[in-house]
Design a protein around this motif. Sequence first.
Motif, PDB file in Angstrom:
ATOM      1  N   TRP A 218      45.959  48.892  33.358  1.00  0.00           N
ATOM      2  CA  TRP A 218      44.809  49.720  33.702  1.00  0.00           C
ATOM      3  C   TRP A 218      43.626  48.920  34.259  1.00  0.00           C
ATOM      4  O   TRP A 218      42.480  49.201  33.955  1.00  0.00           O
ATOM      5  CB  TRP A 218      44.369  50.565  32.499  1.00  0.00           C
ATOM      6  N   PHE A 219      43.917  47.928  35.068  1.00  0.00           N
ATOM      7  CA  PHE A 219      42.876  47.208  35.777  1.00  0.00           C
ATOM      8  C   PHE A 219      42.698  47.841  37.162  1.00  0.00           C
ATOM      9  O   PHE A 219      43.666  47.959  37.920  1.00  0.00           O
ATOM     10  CB  PHE A 219      43.239  45.729  35.924  1.00  0.00           C
ATOM     11  N   GLU A 220      41.474  48.233  37.473  1.00  0.00           N
ATOM     12  CA  GLU A 220      41.176  48.778  38.786  1.00  0.00           C
ATOM     13  C   GLU A 220      40.867  47.617  39.732  1.00  0.00           C
ATOM     14  O   GLU A 220      39.938  46.837  39.493  1.00  0.00           O
ATOM     15  CB  GLU A 220      39.984  49.738  38.711  1.00  0.00           C
ATOM     16  N   VAL A 221      41.645  47.507  40.797  1.00  0.00           N
ATOM     17  CA  VAL A 221      41.579  46.369  41.699  1.00  0.00           C
ATOM     18  C   VAL A 221      41.233  46.847  43.102  1.00  0.00           C
ATOM     19  O   VAL A 221      41.767  47.855  43.581  1.00  0.00           O
ATOM     20  CB  VAL A 221      42.914  45.596  41.716  1.00  0.00           C
ATOM     21  N   ASP A 222      40.333  46.121  43.751  1.00  0.00           N
ATOM     22  CA  ASP A 222      39.951  46.380  45.141  1.00  0.00           C
ATOM     23  C   ASP A 222      39.899  45.032  45.850  1.00  0.00           C
ATOM     24  O   ASP A 222      38.970  44.240  45.637  1.00  0.00           O
ATOM     25  CB  ASP A 222      38.597  47.089  45.200  1.00  0.00           C
ATOM     26  N   ALA A 223      40.905  44.736  46.668  1.00  0.00           N
ATOM     27  CA  ALA A 223      41.002  43.446  47.359  1.00  0.00           C
ATOM     28  C   ALA A 223      41.083  43.705  48.859  1.00  0.00           C
ATOM     29  O   ALA A 223      41.771  44.629  49.308  1.00  0.00           O
ATOM     30  CB  ALA A 223      42.228  42.674  46.887  1.00  0.00           C
ATOM     31  N   ALA A 224      40.385  42.859  49.635  1.00  0.00           N
ATOM     32  CA  ALA A 224      40.340  43.064  51.085  1.00  0.00           C
ATOM     33  C   ALA A 224      40.189  41.737  51.804  1.00  0.00           C
ATOM     34  O   ALA A 224      39.608  40.780  51.262  1.00  0.00           O
ATOM     35  CB  ALA A 224      39.197  44.005  51.462  1.00  0.00           C
ATOM     36  N   ALA A 225      40.729  41.699  53.022  1.00  0.00           N
ATOM     37  CA  ALA A 225      40.582  40.552  53.919  1.00  0.00           C
ATOM     38  C   ALA A 225      39.888  41.040  55.185  1.00  0.00           C
ATOM     39  O   ALA A 225      40.114  42.176  55.635  1.00  0.00           O
ATOM     40  CB  ALA A 225      41.936  39.937  54.242  1.00  0.00           C
ATOM     41  N   TYR A 226      39.061  40.158  55.771  1.00  0.00           N
ATOM     42  CA  TYR A 226      38.254  40.542  56.927  1.00  0.00           C
ATOM     43  C   TYR A 226      38.369  39.474  58.015  1.00  0.00           C
ATOM     44  O   TYR A 226      38.466  38.274  57.725  1.00  0.00           O
ATOM     45  CB  TYR A 226      36.780  40.707  56.524  1.00  0.00           C
ATOM     46  N   VAL A 227      38.339  39.954  59.253  1.00  0.00           N
ATOM     47  CA  VAL A 227      38.333  39.072  60.412  1.00  0.00           C
ATOM     48  C   VAL A 227      37.174  39.501  61.305  1.00  0.00           C
ATOM     49  O   VAL A 227      37.084  40.665  61.714  1.00  0.00           O
ATOM     50  CB  VAL A 227      39.666  39.145  61.191  1.00  0.00           C
ATOM     51  N   GLY A 228      36.255  38.541  61.600  1.00  0.00           N
ATOM     52  CA  GLY A 228      35.086  38.837  62.414  1.00  0.00           C
ATOM     53  C   GLY A 228      35.104  38.103  63.734  1.00  0.00           C
ATOM     54  O   GLY A 228      36.099  37.444  64.096  1.00  0.00           O
ATOM     55  N   ASP A 229      34.024  38.186  64.459  1.00  0.00           N
ATOM     56  CA  ASP A 229      33.918  37.498  65.742  1.00  0.00           C
ATOM     57  C   ASP A 229      33.686  36.007  65.530  1.00  0.00           C
ATOM     58  O   ASP A 229      33.323  35.557  64.435  1.00  0.00           O
ATOM     59  CB  ASP A 229      32.777  38.102  66.570  1.00  0.00           C
ATOM     60  N   GLU A 240      37.820  45.862  37.761  1.00  0.00           N
ATOM     61  CA  GLU A 240      37.125  46.523  36.664  1.00  0.00           C
ATOM     62  C   GLU A 240      38.123  46.930  35.603  1.00  0.00           C
ATOM     63  O   GLU A 240      39.314  47.120  35.886  1.00  0.00           O
ATOM     64  CB  GLU A 240      36.369  47.769  37.151  1.00  0.00           C
ATOM     65  N   TYR A 241      37.624  47.066  34.384  1.00  0.00           N
ATOM     66  CA  TYR A 241      38.444  47.561  33.288  1.00  0.00           C
ATOM     67  C   TYR A 241      37.581  48.420  32.382  1.00  0.00           C
ATOM     68  O   TYR A 241      36.420  48.064  32.102  1.00  0.00           O
ATOM     69  CB  TYR A 241      39.046  46.402  32.487  1.00  0.00           C
ATOM     70  N   GLU A 242      38.124  49.536  31.936  1.00  0.00           N
ATOM     71  CA  GLU A 242      37.367  50.447  31.081  1.00  0.00           C
ATOM     72  C   GLU A 242      37.953  50.433  29.672  1.00  0.00           C
ATOM     73  O   GLU A 242      39.107  50.811  29.463  1.00  0.00           O
ATOM     74  CB  GLU A 242      37.384  51.864  31.667  1.00  0.00           C
ATOM     75  N   LEU A 243      37.135  49.984  28.731  1.00  0.00           N
ATOM     76  CA  LEU A 243      37.531  49.918  27.327  1.00  0.00           C
ATOM     77  C   LEU A 243      36.854  51.064  26.585  1.00  0.00           C
ATOM     78  O   LEU A 243      35.630  51.090  26.453  1.00  0.00           O
ATOM     79  CB  LEU A 243      37.121  48.568  26.730  1.00  0.00           C
ATOM     80  N   LEU A 244      37.629  52.016  26.111  1.00  0.00           N
ATOM     81  CA  LEU A 244      37.104  53.186  25.424  1.00  0.00           C
ATOM     82  C   LEU A 244      36.809  52.849  23.964  1.00  0.00           C
ATOM     83  O   LEU A 244      37.726  52.736  23.146  1.00  0.00           O
ATOM     84  CB  LEU A 244      38.086  54.352  25.513  1.00  0.00           C
ATOM     85  N   LEU A 245      35.523  52.681  23.652  1.00  0.00           N
ATOM     86  CA  LEU A 245      35.125  52.488  22.264  1.00  0.00           C
ATOM     87  C   LEU A 245      35.232  53.797  21.503  1.00  0.00           C
ATOM     88  O   LEU A 245      35.635  53.822  20.344  1.00  0.00           O
ATOM     89  CB  LEU A 245      33.700  51.935  22.213  1.00  0.00           C
ATOM     90  N   THR A 246      34.835  54.881  22.137  1.00  0.00           N
ATOM     91  CA  THR A 246      35.062  56.244  21.666  1.00  0.00           C
ATOM     92  C   THR A 246      35.476  57.056  22.893  1.00  0.00           C
ATOM     93  O   THR A 246      35.655  56.515  23.989  1.00  0.00           O
ATOM     94  CB  THR A 246      33.803  56.855  21.012  1.00  0.00           C
ATOM     95  N   GLN A 247      35.601  58.364  22.730  1.00  0.00           N
ATOM     96  CA  GLN A 247      35.942  59.204  23.869  1.00  0.00           C
ATOM     97  C   GLN A 247      34.794  59.314  24.869  1.00  0.00           C
ATOM     98  O   GLN A 247      35.004  59.698  26.017  1.00  0.00           O
ATOM     99  CB  GLN A 247      36.343  60.605  23.388  1.00  0.00           C
ATOM    100  N   ARG A 248      33.592  58.966  24.473  1.00  0.00           N
ATOM    101  CA  ARG A 248      32.440  59.055  25.374  1.00  0.00           C
ATOM    102  C   ARG A 248      31.765  57.710  25.645  1.00  0.00           C
ATOM    103  O   ARG A 248      31.139  57.543  26.686  1.00  0.00           O
ATOM    104  CB  ARG A 248      31.398  60.039  24.798  1.00  0.00           C
TER     105      ARG A 248
END
Length: 329
Positions: A218-229, A240-248
């Motif tokens: 349950w790790f949310e991953v956002d990876a990107a590569a870029y090529v510019g001028d 990111e990771y979300e650890l539920l201490l309680t339901q809220r």
Amino acid sequence: MAIIGLGATPAWAQTSPAAETMDHAQHQGAPSPDAVKPKAARDAMPAMDPSGMDHGAMPGMKPEKVETAGEMAAMDHGEMKMQGGSAPPDARDPHAYSGGYTLESGPYALPGPRVLRLSDEHNFGALLVDRLERVHTRDGNVTAYDMQAWFGRNYNRLVVKAEGDVSQGKLQEARTELLWGHAIATFWDTQLGMRYDSGVGPDRSWLAFGVQGLAPYWFEVDAAAYVGDNGRTALRLGAEYELLLTQRLILQPRLEINAYGKSDEALGIGSGLSDGAAGLRLRYEFTRQFAPYVGVERAGKFGKTADLARIAGEKTDETRWVAGVRFWF
């Protein structure tokens, strides 16, 4: 008549006087006949071997073959039909429509254009503001935002990402991406499009390619590569990771790093690992769509980027205290 009546009496009811006397004696606590025999006589009696008993000679009993361990091991388990294997010849094709009917043909098809549609044939849209926060540092306060919007279907959609900082009413730095997202696996999308950087320094344009999704555990991953001028390249990784201490009440660790293949002194960027930030945010979800939070974050610059920051009289690392809100609709 008495003889006939005696013959009709069940076998279990025919009890001899001797048996009745013995049964009565046992109920009175008298020892059995074997118990009163001398020990020497009892020891001299031949031992009974149950395996040698001829059960076939007993009336009302049918002989049964007892399989030995060797015979059981010799069983041909290949003849046992287990679950799985080839489908029977009369099995229905699971990929075909029921009974051969479709949404456009058959006795149940509606006249005119097709009305019924599957869920992946509809367009949906959403806007997620993951971070809208006020950042406090020793050098002053900054307002930061990080949001993502998308519109389309389950497999193909238009994605817009925007992240930046605003200080004293002026945009300091911003990253905006316009992407086409395509689903390649469960919880995973590839993204292709354009990235545009703006802010205090000169603007930059990039061709963007990346992946976004939910990794194992349950790790949310956002990876990107870029090529510019001018041969510029860049890599960006966010997790990111979300650890539920309680339901809220939810604790969210977050990590982001950036790397560049070529130095860009006009923006204070050096080649190699450039900068990164790691933080913790604790939010309370009044609803799933609205949750305020507080947190702390540690940001730093590395390598040649840190050298350029020192030359410009800037700090290479700092601690940020944040407070904001997360919402989506």
